[in-house]
Design an enzyme around this catalytic site. Structure first.
Site, short mmCIF file in Angstrom:
data_model
loop_
_atom_site.label_atom_id
_atom_site.label_comp_id
_atom_site.label_asym_id
_atom_site.label_seq_id
_atom_site.Cartn_x
_atom_site.Cartn_y
_atom_site.Cartn_z
N ASN A 193 35.83 40.53 40.63
CA ASN A 193 34.80 40.00 40.96
C ASN A 193 34.71 38.58 41.94
O ASN A 193 34.13 38.28 42.77
CB ASN A 193 33.74 39.79 39.94
CG ASN A 193 32.79 40.88 38.81
OD1 ASN A 193 32.87 41.71 39.95
ND2 ASN A 193 33.65 41.28 37.80
N HIS A 223 44.89 33.12 41.20
CA HIS A 223 43.64 33.48 43.05
C HIS A 223 44.49 32.13 43.57
O HIS A 223 44.62 31.35 44.05
CB HIS A 223 42.37 33.02 42.42
CG HIS A 223 42.19 34.52 41.44
ND1 HIS A 223 42.50 35.59 41.88
CD2 HIS A 223 41.64 34.39 40.73
CE1 HIS A 223 41.80 36.21 40.34
NE2 HIS A 223 41.68 35.22 39.73
#
Length: 271
Positions: A193, A223
Site C-alpha cells: 500500500n 523502503h
C-alpha cells in the site's frame, strides 16, 4: 466560550492496526471519540471492546457510517467498497489504509465528490510524502522505490503464487518484482500500500517505479525512495519494525492515529 463537540470515529477491522487505533481513541484524543467497531470475528471483537474504558458496539460494516463522522478502514482490501460507499454517500470522512484498493475502485473518488465526502490516506509506513506532494506542485521527473522485506512478510502474495515463486526457499537477497506501483498493488495487495500512497502523492501509479526484494538478511520492512524533480532531488529510507502481522509495520497504526489527532488539532505541522 463554547466547547466544540466531539467527532465520532468508527473502525472497520480489528487486526493489528485497528486495535492500536481503538486503544488510542479510548485513551483519549482531543475532539474525537470511539463510537463503534466492526470485525469479521464478532465474538473476539466483543471481548476486545469490553476491555476498553468505554465499550462500544460491534456492528456490521454497512452500519458504521450511521454511527460515526469518521470511519477508519483497517480491513482486507476486498472489503473497501462495502465500507467506503455508505461513508462517502453520507458525506463523511473515510480514512483508508488499504490504499492499493483505491486503484481498483476509482469510482470512490467520484462518489466522494458527488456527495461531499472525503478520502484521507495516512502516510503509513513511508517517509517524506510531504516532500513528494510539494515536489508534485512543480515537475517530478521520476520516482523510484525499492522495498526489501523479510520472507514471511511476503508470503501469500498473489504475484508470488501466479509466478510460482516460493519465498521460503530463498536464501540470499532476491529481486522478485520490478514494475509500476499499479502492478505492485495488484500483485501484492496486502504488502505494498505504501507504493500506492507514494504514487498518489507524486506522479501517479503508472509512472512510479518499484522493485521488491525478498531478503532473508533483514528483519524490518525497508523502503528506499528516490525522487528527481525540478525543485529538488532527494532520497529517503525507512526501516519499519513489523507488527504482529508481519506484512504491516508498527508505524502504520501510529500514522493513522497521528492523522486523526491532526484533524482537530489547533496547530497542524506538515503539508
Amino acid at each position: 466560550m463554547a466547547v466544540a463537540s466531539e467527532s465520532r470515529v468508527a473502525i472497520a477491522g480489528l487486526g493489528a492496526v485497528g486495535k492500536v487505533i481503538a486503544r488510542e481513541l479510548d485513551k483519549g484524543i482531543p475532539g474525537l471519540a470511539l463510537a463503534a467497531v466492526s470485525a469479521r470475528n464478532v465474538a473476539r471483537a466483543t471481548d476486545f471492546v469490553q476491555q476498553l474504558s468505554h465499550a462500544v458496539p460491534v456492528v456490521a460494516l454497512e452500519e458504521l457510517a450511521g454511527l460515526a463522522d469518521i470511519v477508519v478502514e483497517c480491513a482486507p482490501p476486498e472489503l473497501l467498497p462495502r465500507i467506503a460507499l455508505p461513508v462517502l454517500q453520507a458525506g463523511k470522512k473515510l480514512v483508508v489504509l488499504s490504499v492499493g484498493a483505491l486503484l481498483a475502485h476509482p469510482g470512490l473518488r467520484e462518489t466522494a465528490i458527488e456527495y461531499g465526502g472525503s478520502i484521507l490516506v495516512p502516510t503509513g509506513a513511508l517517509i517524506g510524502l510531504d516532500a513528494v506532494a510539494a515536489a508534485a506542485e512543480g515537475t517530478i521527473h521520476s520516482v523510484r522505490m525499492t522495498t526489501r522485506k523479510p520472507l514471511r512478510g511476503l508470503a501469500g502474495a498473489p504475484y508470488l503464487e501466479e509466478n510460482g515463486i516460493d519465498v521460503a526457499s530463498i536464501t540470499t537477497p532476491t529481486r522478485i518484482f520490478s514494475g509500476t506501483a499499479r502492478e505492485a498493488a495488484r500483485g501484492f495487495p496486502a504488502n505494498l500500500n505504501v507504493s500506492v500512497a507514494l504514487s498518489l502523492a507524486g506522479i501517479g501509479p503508472d509512472r512510479t517505479m518499484l522493485e521488491v526484494w525478498a531478503d532473508p538478511t533483514v528483519t524490518r520492512n525497508t523502503h528506499r525512495i528516490e525522487v528527481d524533480a525540478d525543485t529538488a532531488s532527494f532520497n529517503m529510507t525507512i526501516e519499519n519494525i513489523p507488527s504482529e502481522n508481519p506484512k504491516t509495520g508498527l508505524i502504520t497504526a501510529r500514522s493513522a492515529v497521528a492523522l486523526l489527532r491532526k484533524l482537530s488539532a489547533p496547530l497542524k505541522v506538515g503539508t
